[in-house]
Each structure stands twice: as structure tokens, then as C-alpha cells.
Design an enzyme around this catalytic site. Sequence first.
Site, short mmCIF file in Angstrom:
data_model
loop_
_atom_site.label_atom_id
_atom_site.label_comp_id
_atom_site.label_asym_id
_atom_site.label_seq_id
_atom_site.Cartn_x
_atom_site.Cartn_y
_atom_site.Cartn_z
N GLY A 178 67.16 32.74 38.64
CA GLY A 178 66.17 32.97 37.72
C GLY A 178 66.19 31.97 36.38
O GLY A 178 65.80 32.72 35.58
N ASN A 220 53.54 28.26 43.40
CA ASN A 220 54.95 28.46 43.68
C ASN A 220 55.69 27.11 42.99
O ASN A 220 54.93 26.11 42.36
CB ASN A 220 55.05 28.04 45.07
CG ASN A 220 56.48 27.88 45.46
OD1 ASN A 220 57.76 28.34 44.97
ND2 ASN A 220 56.70 26.80 46.18
N HIS A 246 58.24 24.07 43.48
CA HIS A 246 59.08 23.37 44.26
C HIS A 246 59.81 22.12 43.70
O HIS A 246 59.34 21.25 43.04
CB HIS A 246 58.12 22.98 45.68
CG HIS A 246 58.89 22.34 46.62
ND1 HIS A 246 59.72 23.01 47.46
CD2 HIS A 246 59.29 20.99 46.94
CE1 HIS A 246 60.33 22.23 48.41
NE2 HIS A 246 60.19 21.05 48.14
N ASP A 256 54.47 25.10 51.21
CA ASP A 256 54.41 23.99 50.29
C ASP A 256 53.10 22.97 50.39
O ASP A 256 52.90 22.04 50.14
CB ASP A 256 55.54 23.02 50.45
CG ASP A 256 56.89 23.87 50.12
OD1 ASP A 256 56.70 24.77 49.15
OD2 ASP A 256 57.94 23.64 50.49
C1 GAR Z 1 64.49 26.19 41.80
O1 GAR Z 1 64.99 24.63 41.83
C2 GAR Z 1 63.02 26.34 42.44
O2 GAR Z 1 62.32 25.27 42.46
C3 GAR Z 1 63.80 26.23 43.94
O3 GAR Z 1 64.85 27.11 43.78
C4 GAR Z 1 65.40 27.05 42.64
C5 GAR Z 1 65.46 28.42 42.08
O4 GAR Z 1 66.27 28.35 40.73
N1 GAR Z 1 62.71 26.60 44.89
C6 GAR Z 1 62.49 26.00 46.11
O5 GAR Z 1 63.24 25.48 46.50
C7 GAR Z 1 61.37 26.87 46.81
N2 GAR Z 1 61.14 26.09 48.19
P1 GAR Z 1 65.88 29.66 39.89
O6 GAR Z 1 66.35 30.97 40.49
O7 GAR Z 1 67.23 29.40 38.82
O8 GAR Z 1 64.65 29.71 39.09
#
Ligand code: GAR
Length: 202
Positions: free
Chosen positions: A14, A110, A112, A153
Amino acid sequence: MKKAKIAVLVSGGGTNLQALIDYEKKGLLKSGEISLVISNKKEAYALTRAENNGIPTSVVLKKELGSQEAFEEKIMDLIDDNGIDIIVLAGFMSILSEKFTTHYPKRIINVHPALIPSFCGKGFYGLKVHEAALAYGVKVTGATVHFVNEVPDGGEIIAQKAVYIKEDDTPETLQKRVMEEAEWIILPESVEKVCSKIVSEK
Ligand code: GAR
């Protein structure tokens, strides 16, 4: 002025949710308010971040509900019952069906961790994205914020920011820099931009 109500969907640490919370605390989220955090993982640290900041949380587990359809219906009920205007996927590691995405056109965004259309789509999430970028040998990567449609995406791009790759980068160091230099900046800015459009149309 009335603010747009934001629901943030999470699965893990998060840090992007935290960036959004910090942006709101600084008074920069002028057109929106984080009203609900929904997690599909019980143990997600993102839930603690929300609780620490007095944001209501809900945990929705596919395993308990029995099917993707029931899982999505439960999320839709939470979104609709709470009068949510915009859904932010911030590290939400579950692909939403066409039925869900078409129900909220231009209302789901979203983040990415790559420059779409590179290293994106089914199977590209979290650390895997950075592993793929390093394996390919690209010299520049970054992050993308986009609207969510039925193509994983594949929705309209709202913002992108580039990050240079260093010779000694590992997937972990790259992931951290992409978050710090790109995701945590363009996600809050994009949320404000979309919220401002939503409230101006209300
Ligand atoms: C982030 O890097 C986000 O961009 C990625 O997961 C991570 C979550 O971190 N999302 C994806 O890969 C979606 N395809 P967080 O929970 O610390 O925000």
C-alpha cells in the site's frame, strides 16, 4: 464544492495508497476524498495504513465468496452503497472482468510500474514487471497511470513518467526507484485530475 468519493483497491504494502493519503493530508487532493479502502488480502499492510488514517476498510475474499462473479458483485455493492465516484487500483493484484469494468466507464484508474505498452498485460505485475524490463535490457522504464477497460493495462493513458535504469539495478532497486520517482508522483496527480473532471460535471 462537493468532492468526488474515492475507493482505493489494494492487495499488498500500500505505498501508493500512502502516497495518496499524504497528498490528501497536504491539501493537494482538492477535488476528492479517500472514502474507502478495499483489500482482497486479509494481511495486506495497506489495511493498516488506512486504519492509521481513519479510512474505513473492507476485506473481500474470492475464496470465501466462491467465484470471480460473486467477488466482483461484493465489490460493486460496496462501491455503490458508499456512493463512490472513482475507483483507484493501487497494487490491486486481481484482474477485473469486462462486466465490472464496463459498469464504471472512465471511473476506474490503475497504476502500472512500466511505460505501457511495454511490460504490461496479463502476468505482468509487481516485481515481475521489473524483472522483465531488466531481462530485456531496456535503458528507460517508468510508470503509467491509465483508465481501466476490458483489456488488461489497455485503457486510455492519463500520465506517464520515465525512470532511467542503472547498470547495477536489481528488480528490487528498480521497483523502489520507479515507485519513488514515478508512481508516487503521477498517481496522486492523476487522481486529482480525474476527480476534478468528475466534480465539474456533477
Ligand atoms: C506497485 O509497483 C504497482 O505499480 C504495482 O504493484 C505495486 C504495488 O505496491 N501494480 C501492478 O503491478 C499492477 N499490474 P504498493 O502496494 O506498495 O502500492
